[in-house]
Design a protein around this motif. Structure first.
Motif, PDB file in Angstrom:
ATOM      1  N   ARG A   1      12.704-110.717  22.702  1.00 55.77           N
ATOM      2  CA  ARG A   1      13.746-111.323  23.527  1.00 55.77           C
ATOM      3  C   ARG A   1      15.124-111.036  22.940  1.00 55.77           C
ATOM      4  NH1 ARG A   1      15.143-114.865  27.482  1.00 55.77           N
ATOM      5  NH2 ARG A   1      12.975-115.054  28.150  1.00 55.77           N
ATOM      6  N   THR A   2      15.245-111.174  21.636  1.00 59.84           N
ATOM      7  CA  THR A   2      16.527-110.892  20.987  1.00 59.84           C
ATOM      8  C   THR A   2      16.941-109.453  21.223  1.00 59.84           C
ATOM      9  OG1 THR A   2      16.136-112.555  19.273  1.00 59.84           O
ATOM     10  CG2 THR A   2      17.737-110.831  18.775  1.00 59.84           C
ATOM     11  N   TRP A   3      15.984-108.522  21.090  1.00 56.92           N
ATOM     12  CA  TRP A   3      16.297-107.109  21.318  1.00 56.92           C
ATOM     13  C   TRP A   3      16.731-106.872  22.758  1.00 56.92           C
ATOM     14  CZ3 TRP A   3      14.024-103.481  24.610  1.00 56.92           C
ATOM     15  CH2 TRP A   3      14.496-102.180  24.460  1.00 56.92           C
TER      16      TRP A   3
ATOM     17  N   GLU B   1      18.107-108.861  24.831  1.00 53.39           N
ATOM     18  CA  GLU B   1      19.431-109.434  25.078  1.00 53.39           C
ATOM     19  C   GLU B   1      20.529-108.547  24.506  1.00 53.39           C
ATOM     20  OE1 GLU B   1      18.890-113.271  23.380  1.00 53.39           O
ATOM     21  OE2 GLU B   1      18.069-114.163  25.235  1.00 53.39           O
ATOM     22  N   THR B   2      20.261-107.912  23.360  1.00 49.36           N
ATOM     23  CA  THR B   2      21.251-106.988  22.801  1.00 49.36           C
ATOM     24  C   THR B   2      21.399-105.749  23.668  1.00 49.36           C
ATOM     25  OG1 THR B   2      19.679-105.743  21.416  1.00 49.36           O
ATOM     26  CG2 THR B   2      20.669-107.726  20.465  1.00 49.36           C
TER      27      THR B   2
END
Length: 270
Positions: free
Chosen positions: A224-226, A228-229
């Motif tokens: 998820r973090t990836w 979003e980036t």
């Protein structure tokens, strides 16, 4: 006597399967017990023999056993044979019958989310047992391109060869993805369970593209973090797939397919 079922894997303490099947049993008035059992790879063969001897009616299989358990089955379904992986075991007099409901679960959840596969450029990250179960249904949905990417170049190439009679798969290493753009990215890597993500090229998510993770909970956070980036706006975890593949397993075992919306909603709330 109450029929007994379980999910086997390692790690297994995070599994939502017992709660899901308990909800299915209540909703369909079925008398059953469902447990989570931690099984190390070296103990798989003996554990399956013991669970059969103990009278369990069926098992779900999660990582890292989905491919290894194929050799432990007396019979396997056509879709499990194609996948070379099993996630559902049903008791027979002589042993276990293996099936694979992962692909069915994924496709039902993608439909629920409004994620389209037909005519789209699709990237699958990973090349393990979880991937084997979803490639057949993904190919049947007729994407314009289906790419399987892994750090090890040999695994995607082996999958492309394995599934060539069903459809075309393009194998790629992660580095070779540079410059590509995809309408749907499906993460099937297990590294999220260790809190990490491999390095991937930027720009993989096409405008309006969707991202889907087979993992859920804490294991979903790195992906998820990836995403979003990368500017993705449509991101989903695999909890819906988990519920849908569980419903398909429940149907195999009990002859009734439970409704999934209420169970998924309860898991999200809880």
């Amino acid at each position: 006597m109450t029929d007994r079922y379980a999910v086997i894997g390692q790690p297994i303490s995070h599994s939502q399967s017992p709660a899901i099947h308990a909800a299915f049993a209540q909703a369909t008035s079925q008398d059953l017990r469902y447990d989570a059992i931690d099984v190390a790879p070296e103990a798989l063969t003996e554990t399956l023999k013991q669970l059969h001897a103990d009278g369990l009616r069926g098992l779900n299989v999660t990582m890292p056993h989905k491919a290894a358990v194929v050799e432990q089955c007396e019979l396997i379904s056509e879709r499990a044979a194609l996948a070379g992986a099993v996630n559902t075991l049903s008791r027979t007099d002589a042993g276990w019958h293996g099936d694979n409901t992962d692909g069915e679960g994924l496709m039902r959840d993608l439909t629920r989310l409004g994620y389209t596969v037909e005519g789209r450029r699709v990237l699958v990250l990973g090349a393990g047992g979880a991937v084997r179960g979803i490639l057949g249904p993904l190919l049947a949905a007729k994407p314009s391109q289906l790419v399987v990417s892994n750090r090890n170049p040999w695994k995607p190439e082996a999958l492309a060869e394995q599934f060539k009679a069903v459809g075309s798969i393009t194998p790629r290493t992660h580095l070779a993805l540079k410059g590509d753009r995809y309408d749907l990215i499906i993460n099937a890597m297990s590294v999220g369970h260790s809190g990490s993500m491999p390095r991937l090229p930027d720009g993989l998510v096409a405008d309006g593209g969707a991202c889907y993770d087979l993992s859920y909970g804490a294991a979903h956070a790195p992906f998820r973090t990836w995403t979003e980036t990368q500017g993705a706006t449509r991101i989903a975890d695999g909890l819906g797939m988990l519920v849908e593949q569980a419903a398909a397993s429940f149907d195999i075992w009990r002859g009734v397919r439970p409704q999934t919306d209420a169970v998924l909603k309860a898991l999200r709330a809880g």
